[in-house]
Design an enzyme around this catalytic site. Sequence first.
Site, PDB file in Angstrom:
ATOM      1  CE  LYS A  34      -2.510   2.158   4.179  1.00 56.92           C
ATOM      2  NZ  LYS A  34      -2.528   3.155   3.802  1.00 56.92           N
ATOM      3  CG  ASP A  61      -5.044   4.642   1.209  1.00 63.77           C
ATOM      4  OD1 ASP A  61      -6.266   4.630   1.242  1.00 63.77           O
ATOM      5  OD2 ASP A  61      -5.362   4.627   2.095  1.00 63.77           O
ATOM      6  CE  LYS A  63      -7.643   7.099   4.119  1.00 63.44           C
ATOM      7  NZ  LYS A  63      -6.208   6.381   3.633  1.00 63.44           N
ATOM      8  CG  ASP A  66     -11.916  17.790  -6.284  1.00 60.76           C
ATOM      9  OD1 ASP A  66     -12.644  18.788  -6.497  1.00 60.76           O
ATOM     10  OD2 ASP A  66     -10.970  18.116  -6.199  1.00 60.76           O
ATOM     11  CB  THR A 125     -10.171   5.001  12.194  1.00 61.75           C
ATOM     12  OG1 THR A 125      -9.438   5.728  11.263  1.00 61.75           O
ATOM     13  CG2 THR A 125     -11.223   3.511  12.182  1.00 61.75           C
ATOM     14  NE  ARG A 216       2.727   1.616  12.700  1.00 64.86           N
ATOM     15  CZ  ARG A 216       1.962   2.970  14.134  1.00 64.86           C
ATOM     16  NH1 ARG A 216       2.508   4.031  14.343  1.00 64.86           N
ATOM     17  NH2 ARG A 216       0.528   2.388  13.517  1.00 64.86           N
TER      18      ARG A 216
HETATM   19  O1  C5P Z   1       1.335   0.646  10.448  1.00 60.52           O
HETATM   20  P1  C5P Z   1      -0.013   0.474  10.512  1.00 60.52           P
HETATM   21  O2  C5P Z   1      -0.152  -0.801  10.903  1.00 60.52           O
HETATM   22  O3  C5P Z   1      -0.332   0.632  11.793  1.00 60.52           O
HETATM   23  O4  C5P Z   1      -0.476   0.793   9.472  1.00 60.52           O
HETATM   24  C1  C5P Z   1      -1.883   1.191   9.232  1.00 60.52           C
HETATM   25  C2  C5P Z   1      -1.912   2.128   7.933  1.00 60.52           C
HETATM   26  O5  C5P Z   1      -3.320   1.410   7.288  1.00 60.52           O
HETATM   27  C3  C5P Z   1      -1.176   3.125   7.531  1.00 60.52           C
HETATM   28  O6  C5P Z   1      -1.414   3.009   6.279  1.00 60.52           O
HETATM   29  C4  C5P Z   1      -2.597   3.871   8.269  1.00 60.52           C
HETATM   30  O7  C5P Z   1      -2.360   4.593   7.418  1.00 60.52           O
HETATM   31  C5  C5P Z   1      -3.661   3.054   7.242  1.00 60.52           C
HETATM   32  N1  C5P Z   1      -5.115   3.652   7.815  1.00 60.52           N
HETATM   33  C6  C5P Z   1      -5.076   2.982   9.076  1.00 60.52           C
HETATM   34  N2  C5P Z   1      -6.674   3.398  10.154  1.00 60.52           N
HETATM   35  C7  C5P Z   1      -7.003   4.313   9.129  1.00 60.52           C
HETATM   36  C8  C5P Z   1      -6.976   4.026   7.075  1.00 60.52           C
HETATM   37  C9  C5P Z   1      -6.262   3.305   7.333  1.00 60.52           C
HETATM   38  O8  C5P Z   1      -4.213   2.359  10.051  1.00 60.52           O
HETATM   39  N3  C5P Z   1      -8.450   4.174   9.474  1.00 60.52           N
END
Ligand code: C5P
Length: 246
Positions: A34, A61, A63, A66, A125, A216
């Site tokens: 992603k 991603d 998003k 517009d 979120t 992560r």
């Molecule tokens: O590192 P981690 O597993 O927390 O990354 C989650 C990914 O999903 C990040 O790119 C974050 O921006 C994305 N994301 C999220 N929560 C959302 C929408 C997208 O963590 N509601």
Amino acid sequence: MRPSDRIFCALDTTDTADAVTLAKKLKGTVGGIKLGLEFYCANGADGFKRVADAGLPIFLDLKFHDIPNTVAGAIRAVMPLAPKLFTIHTQGGPEMMRRAAETAAEEADKHGLKKPWVIGVSILTSLDDSDLKAIGVADSVPDQVARLARLAAENGLDGMVCSPKEITLARAATRPDFKLVVPGIRPAGSAVGDQKRVMTPQDAVDAGADVLVIGRPITQAADPAEAARAISASLKSGGNAESSAA
Ligand code: C5P
């Protein structure tokens, strides 16, 4: 479908070389990568191509949000990159969603590509009920997510992003083949970081997730490929093969 096909690893970096190195390491261990706003704003289409050259499908991603005409133009601009899936905001409204879905289909035909999944983002979120009230939305977050999920399914989108907590309500509001793309995934025992509501990979799949977005726990591991393999191993195979990312 292999369990690993469900996993898209979020590379939240501005550094193309780092992203390419990780994408190469992860080949064969995840279903895709992603790339989000941070990476794309820094590196644009060239950066995308360099990561895609590693050979994994890409979830773009960005998003989009517009007026319908501008979103359609943005989709036309990114389609030659052949993302496997990309995101738009469902709050752009029914016409914007319809135009996005139509444009993705038309452009895929034009370029001889498989149509990417057009995936909706509902309520971020980071927002809670009081934030919705502040912008004049009286409904609660869950009610609004369910409404936007229904609208997305009715207006041609292929699926939506939802938090682990929203999987059940999103599934109930939509059809069985509507893809649920779920971040906030943490393997048992791994650091939660800034995520407030997390679920293990298997629990998310059991609840109805099709794609697991995991950053992560993979990217910060000493051996990212091994971390990804361990997550796949923690998943039973099976689930909704039709809606897998394979
Ligand atoms: O590192 P981690 O597993 O927390 O990354 C989650 C990914 O999903 C990040 O790119 C974050 O921006 C994305 N994301 C999220 N929560 C959302 C929408 C997208 O963590 N509601």
